[in-house]
Motif scaffolding. Sequence first.
Motif, PDB file in Angstrom:
ATOM      1  N   LEU A 130      -0.545  21.886 -18.325  1.00 53.60           N
ATOM      2  CA  LEU A 130      -0.325  21.476 -16.946  1.00 53.60           C
ATOM      3  C   LEU A 130      -1.628  20.896 -16.417  1.00 53.60           C
ATOM      4  CD1 LEU A 130       1.495  24.674 -15.576  1.00 53.60           C
ATOM      5  CD2 LEU A 130       2.591  22.528 -16.252  1.00 53.60           C
ATOM      6  N   GLY A 131      -1.527  19.920 -15.528  1.00 58.02           N
ATOM      7  CA  GLY A 131      -2.717  19.322 -14.933  1.00 58.02           C
ATOM      8  C   GLY A 131      -2.775  17.829 -15.181  1.00 58.02           C
ATOM      9  N   ILE A 132      -3.985  17.291 -15.167  1.00 58.48           N
ATOM     10  CA  ILE A 132      -4.196  15.850 -15.319  1.00 58.48           C
ATOM     11  C   ILE A 132      -4.407  15.529 -16.799  1.00 58.48           C
ATOM     12  CG2 ILE A 132      -5.465  13.835 -14.509  1.00 58.48           C
ATOM     13  CD1 ILE A 132      -4.268  15.542 -12.253  1.00 58.48           C
ATOM     14  N   PHE A 133      -3.481  14.789 -17.387  1.00 59.99           N
ATOM     15  CA  PHE A 133      -3.628  14.364 -18.779  1.00 59.99           C
ATOM     16  C   PHE A 133      -4.513  13.122 -18.886  1.00 59.99           C
ATOM     17  CE2 PHE A 133       0.068  16.996 -18.865  1.00 59.99           C
ATOM     18  CZ  PHE A 133       0.189  17.491 -20.158  1.00 59.99           C
ATOM     19  N   ARG A 134      -4.331  12.208 -17.939  1.00 58.14           N
ATOM     20  CA  ARG A 134      -5.063  10.937 -18.013  1.00 58.14           C
ATOM     21  C   ARG A 134      -5.348  10.410 -16.616  1.00 58.14           C
ATOM     22  NH1 ARG A 134      -3.307   4.999 -20.514  1.00 58.14           N
ATOM     23  NH2 ARG A 134      -5.249   4.623 -21.643  1.00 58.14           N
ATOM     24  N   ASP A 135      -6.569   9.895 -16.430  1.00 56.52           N
ATOM     25  CA  ASP A 135      -6.950   9.277 -15.160  1.00 56.52           C
ATOM     26  C   ASP A 135      -8.003   8.226 -15.461  1.00 56.52           C
ATOM     27  OD1 ASP A 135      -7.604   8.536 -12.614  1.00 56.52           O
ATOM     28  OD2 ASP A 135      -8.395  10.474 -11.986  1.00 56.52           O
ATOM     29  N   ILE A 136      -7.562   6.977 -15.641  1.00 56.88           N
ATOM     30  CA  ILE A 136      -8.476   5.895 -15.971  1.00 56.88           C
ATOM     31  C   ILE A 136      -8.309   4.755 -14.968  1.00 56.88           C
ATOM     32  CG2 ILE A 136      -8.418   6.460 -18.426  1.00 56.88           C
ATOM     33  CD1 ILE A 136      -6.650   3.899 -18.772  1.00 56.88           C
ATOM     34  N   GLU A 137      -9.263   3.854 -14.965  1.00 49.11           N
ATOM     35  CA  GLU A 137      -9.207   2.700 -14.068  1.00 49.11           C
ATOM     36  C   GLU A 137      -8.772   1.464 -14.839  1.00 49.11           C
ATOM     37  OE1 GLU A 137     -12.622   1.955 -11.730  1.00 49.11           O
ATOM     38  OE2 GLU A 137     -12.799   4.025 -10.999  1.00 49.11           O
ATOM     39  N   ARG A 138      -7.894   0.695 -14.207  1.00 44.81           N
ATOM     40  CA  ARG A 138      -7.452  -0.582 -14.753  1.00 44.81           C
ATOM     41  C   ARG A 138      -7.053  -1.447 -13.563  1.00 44.81           C
ATOM     42  NH1 ARG A 138      -3.203   0.688 -18.441  1.00 44.81           N
ATOM     43  NH2 ARG A 138      -1.608  -0.315 -17.176  1.00 44.81           N
ATOM     44  N   PRO A 139      -7.177  -2.759 -13.645  1.00 43.19           N
ATOM     45  CA  PRO A 139      -6.817  -3.596 -12.497  1.00 43.19           C
ATOM     46  C   PRO A 139      -5.415  -3.290 -11.986  1.00 43.19           C
ATOM     47  CG  PRO A 139      -7.936  -4.913 -14.148  1.00 43.19           C
ATOM     48  CD  PRO A 139      -7.725  -3.561 -14.766  1.00 43.19           C
ATOM     49  N   VAL A 140      -5.296  -3.234 -10.673  1.00 42.22           N
ATOM     50  CA  VAL A 140      -4.032  -2.893 -10.026  1.00 42.22           C
ATOM     51  C   VAL A 140      -3.205  -4.163  -9.823  1.00 42.22           C
ATOM     52  CG1 VAL A 140      -2.984  -1.797  -7.998  1.00 42.22           C
ATOM     53  CG2 VAL A 140      -5.136  -0.930  -8.923  1.00 42.22           C
ATOM     54  N   TYR A 141      -1.892  -4.034  -9.966  1.00 46.31           N
ATOM     55  CA  TYR A 141      -0.995  -5.186 -10.002  1.00 46.31           C
ATOM     56  C   TYR A 141      -1.099  -6.066  -8.756  1.00 46.31           C
ATOM     57  CZ  TYR A 141       3.270  -7.815 -11.033  1.00 46.31           C
ATOM     58  OH  TYR A 141       4.169  -8.800 -11.305  1.00 46.31           O
ATOM     59  N   ASP A 142      -1.070  -5.472  -7.567  1.00 46.49           N
ATOM     60  CA  ASP A 142      -1.059  -6.308  -6.363  1.00 46.49           C
ATOM     61  C   ASP A 142      -2.375  -7.073  -6.214  1.00 46.49           C
ATOM     62  OD1 ASP A 142      -2.833  -4.789  -4.197  1.00 46.49           O
ATOM     63  OD2 ASP A 142      -1.627  -3.261  -5.180  1.00 46.49           O
ATOM     64  N   ARG A 143      -3.475  -6.483  -6.674  1.00 47.68           N
ATOM     65  CA  ARG A 143      -4.760  -7.180  -6.581  1.00 47.68           C
ATOM     66  C   ARG A 143      -4.829  -8.327  -7.581  1.00 47.68           C
ATOM     67  NH1 ARG A 143      -8.148  -1.540  -6.363  1.00 47.68           N
ATOM     68  NH2 ARG A 143      -7.142  -0.737  -4.478  1.00 47.68           N
ATOM     69  N   LEU A 144      -4.290  -8.098  -8.772  1.00 48.59           N
ATOM     70  CA  LEU A 144      -4.227  -9.183  -9.758  1.00 48.59           C
ATOM     71  C   LEU A 144      -3.379 -10.335  -9.226  1.00 48.59           C
ATOM     72  CD1 LEU A 144      -3.679  -7.141 -13.049  1.00 48.59           C
ATOM     73  CD2 LEU A 144      -5.733  -8.403 -12.412  1.00 48.59           C
ATOM     74  N   MET A 145      -2.263  -9.998  -8.592  1.00 47.91           N
ATOM     75  CA  MET A 145      -1.379 -11.016  -8.040  1.00 47.91           C
ATOM     76  C   MET A 145      -2.065 -11.787  -6.915  1.00 47.91           C
ATOM     77  SD  MET A 145       2.499 -10.528  -6.574  1.00 47.91           S
ATOM     78  CE  MET A 145       1.933  -9.661  -5.103  1.00 47.91           C
ATOM     79  N   ALA A 146      -2.773 -11.061  -6.050  1.00 50.42           N
ATOM     80  CA  ALA A 146      -3.474 -11.717  -4.946  1.00 50.42           C
ATOM     81  C   ALA A 146      -4.562 -12.650  -5.468  1.00 50.42           C
ATOM     82  CB  ALA A 146      -4.073 -10.662  -4.019  1.00 50.42           C
ATOM     83  N   ASP A 147      -5.270 -12.221  -6.511  1.00 43.71           N
ATOM     84  CA  ASP A 147      -6.315 -13.066  -7.102  1.00 43.71           C
ATOM     85  C   ASP A 147      -5.711 -14.332  -7.702  1.00 43.71           C
ATOM     86  OD1 ASP A 147      -8.206 -11.214  -6.400  1.00 43.71           O
ATOM     87  OD2 ASP A 147      -8.349 -10.304  -8.397  1.00 43.71           O
ATOM     88  N   ILE A 165      -2.909 -15.813  -6.801  1.00 42.74           N
ATOM     89  CA  ILE A 165      -2.482 -16.692  -5.704  1.00 42.74           C
ATOM     90  C   ILE A 165      -3.676 -17.426  -5.109  1.00 42.74           C
ATOM     91  CG2 ILE A 165      -1.522 -16.704  -3.360  1.00 42.74           C
ATOM     92  CD1 ILE A 165       0.306 -14.405  -4.250  1.00 42.74           C
ATOM     93  N   GLU A 166      -4.790 -16.704  -4.933  1.00 38.36           N
ATOM     94  CA  GLU A 166      -5.987 -17.326  -4.373  1.00 38.36           C
ATOM     95  C   GLU A 166      -6.530 -18.404  -5.311  1.00 38.36           C
ATOM     96  OE1 GLU A 166      -8.879 -18.417  -1.870  1.00 38.36           O
ATOM     97  OE2 GLU A 166      -7.166 -17.089  -1.431  1.00 38.36           O
ATOM     98  N   THR A 167      -6.482 -18.142  -6.603  1.00 42.89           N
ATOM     99  CA  THR A 167      -6.938 -19.140  -7.575  1.00 42.89           C
ATOM    100  C   THR A 167      -6.083 -20.405  -7.507  1.00 42.89           C
ATOM    101  OG1 THR A 167      -7.753 -17.430  -9.087  1.00 42.89           O
ATOM    102  CG2 THR A 167      -7.294 -19.600 -10.035  1.00 42.89           C
ATOM    103  N   SER A 168      -4.768 -20.234  -7.388  1.00 40.49           N
ATOM    104  CA  SER A 168      -3.885 -21.403  -7.312  1.00 40.49           C
ATOM    105  C   SER A 168      -4.137 -22.195  -6.032  1.00 40.49           C
ATOM    106  CB  SER A 168      -2.416 -20.955  -7.383  1.00 40.49           C
ATOM    107  OG  SER A 168      -2.036 -20.252  -6.223  1.00 40.49           O
ATOM    108  N   ARG A 169      -4.465 -21.501  -4.959  1.00 41.61           N
ATOM    109  CA  ARG A 169      -4.761 -22.217  -3.702  1.00 41.61           C
ATOM    110  C   ARG A 169      -6.035 -23.044  -3.826  1.00 41.61           C
ATOM    111  NH1 ARG A 169      -3.422 -17.358   0.628  1.00 41.61           N
ATOM    112  NH2 ARG A 169      -1.171 -17.761   0.785  1.00 41.61           N
ATOM    113  N   ARG A 170      -7.034 -22.461  -4.485  1.00 39.12           N
ATOM    114  CA  ARG A 170      -8.290 -23.198  -4.653  1.00 39.12           C
ATOM    115  C   ARG A 170      -8.092 -24.417  -5.528  1.00 39.12           C
ATOM    116  NH1 ARG A 170     -10.597 -18.089  -5.694  1.00 39.12           N
ATOM    117  NH2 ARG A 170     -10.769 -18.690  -7.897  1.00 39.12           N
ATOM    118  N   GLU A 171      -7.297 -24.266  -6.587  1.00 41.81           N
ATOM    119  CA  GLU A 171      -7.151 -25.359  -7.540  1.00 41.81           C
ATOM    120  C   GLU A 171      -6.134 -26.407  -7.108  1.00 41.81           C
ATOM    121  OE1 GLU A 171      -6.257 -23.590 -11.276  1.00 41.81           O
ATOM    122  OE2 GLU A 171      -8.256 -22.702 -11.530  1.00 41.81           O
ATOM    123  N   LEU A 172      -5.084 -25.984  -6.386  1.00 39.77           N
ATOM    124  CA  LEU A 172      -4.012 -26.905  -6.045  1.00 39.77           C
ATOM    125  C   LEU A 172      -3.930 -27.201  -4.552  1.00 39.77           C
ATOM    126  CD1 LEU A 172      -1.242 -25.372  -8.326  1.00 39.77           C
ATOM    127  CD2 LEU A 172      -2.614 -27.416  -8.772  1.00 39.77           C
ATOM    128  N   GLY A 173      -4.521 -26.318  -3.740  1.00 42.08           N
ATOM    129  CA  GLY A 173      -4.420 -26.503  -2.299  1.00 42.08           C
ATOM    130  C   GLY A 173      -3.144 -25.887  -1.755  1.00 42.08           C
TER     131      GLY A 173
END
Length: 346
Positions: free
Chosen positions: A299-316, A318-326
Amino acid sequence: MSENGPNGGKPLVQLTAKDFKSDQEVRWCPGCGDYAILASLQSFMPELGIPRERIVFISGIGCAARFPYYMQTYGMHSIHGRAPAIATGLSSSRPDLSVWVVTGDGDALSIGGNHLIHALRRNVNFKILLFNNQIYGLTKGQYSPTSPLGTRNKTTPMGSLDYPFNPVSLALGAEATFVARSIDTDKKHLTEVLRRAAAHPGSAFVEIYQNCNVYNDGAFDAVREEKQNRILLQHGQPVRFGEDGERGVVQRPNGSMELVEVAAVGEDALLVHDEHDADASLAFALSRLAHTPHGPTPLGIFRDIERPVYDRLMADQIETSRRELGDGELGKLLHAGDTWQIANGP
């Protein structure tokens, strides 16, 4: 939630457990483990310091799915197995919200199994609480994906032939970044696990052993009543358990885990738990110590690691497409790469 904390760097809101109790009559069977989980969560939520209008509980179908009615927050009682999909849309479009999914072993692991594993591998920013009672309670006691082999009930009078899922093993196999297990009757332990899950950026999966005293009473007595069987995982500490810590866990040459007497092997031979190990192999091996809780169970915490979060990856992205395409240049994106035009007429 914001990278600056659960309340986006704003002053914490002072609430109490009473503030999270709705005016709805709580309607579960008397003695159901869901009552204890509800009380623990209502007591814990004020710690977040988040306004109730920024907290959302989403459920599927089943006994556990009544949860949103009893929390004085926003909520949605959705459809069978689809809570992770609905929560993915909400979390991705509203990263300022604290999103919680409440589900059961049948709801999450049967019709909802596909949604669950993909939400976990994507690391969507929400918390999944899986109430595991190893039975379908709402529909009156049919076997579920976590029912032990040979379970006898109305739909399997001669015993279930289906080998059960181990929810923690499943979550680890789906590369979930936070995986934990607790039990309905241990409020202190459950609250600490909830606290850690809430603080985790990304998907947090928590299996909660929950007794169904009507259709599957006593399924977890080996760890509910016999506390010496609780293998409480602590990061950086040797894995040991028992009334006086006289038993422990060692790793076999093939990578699997074995229960031993500490006096027989010495403390230096014991496995030291590392919940932050990027490789989930040891955590997975720990989860296999007890496929169903009939004896010593981690019982307890088996795993706790950091990895990029989905909504932040998606926001990045979208921002990249805006910079490149307007802004507003969707046509450029659609016609980028290999495209062709079909002529009209001869």
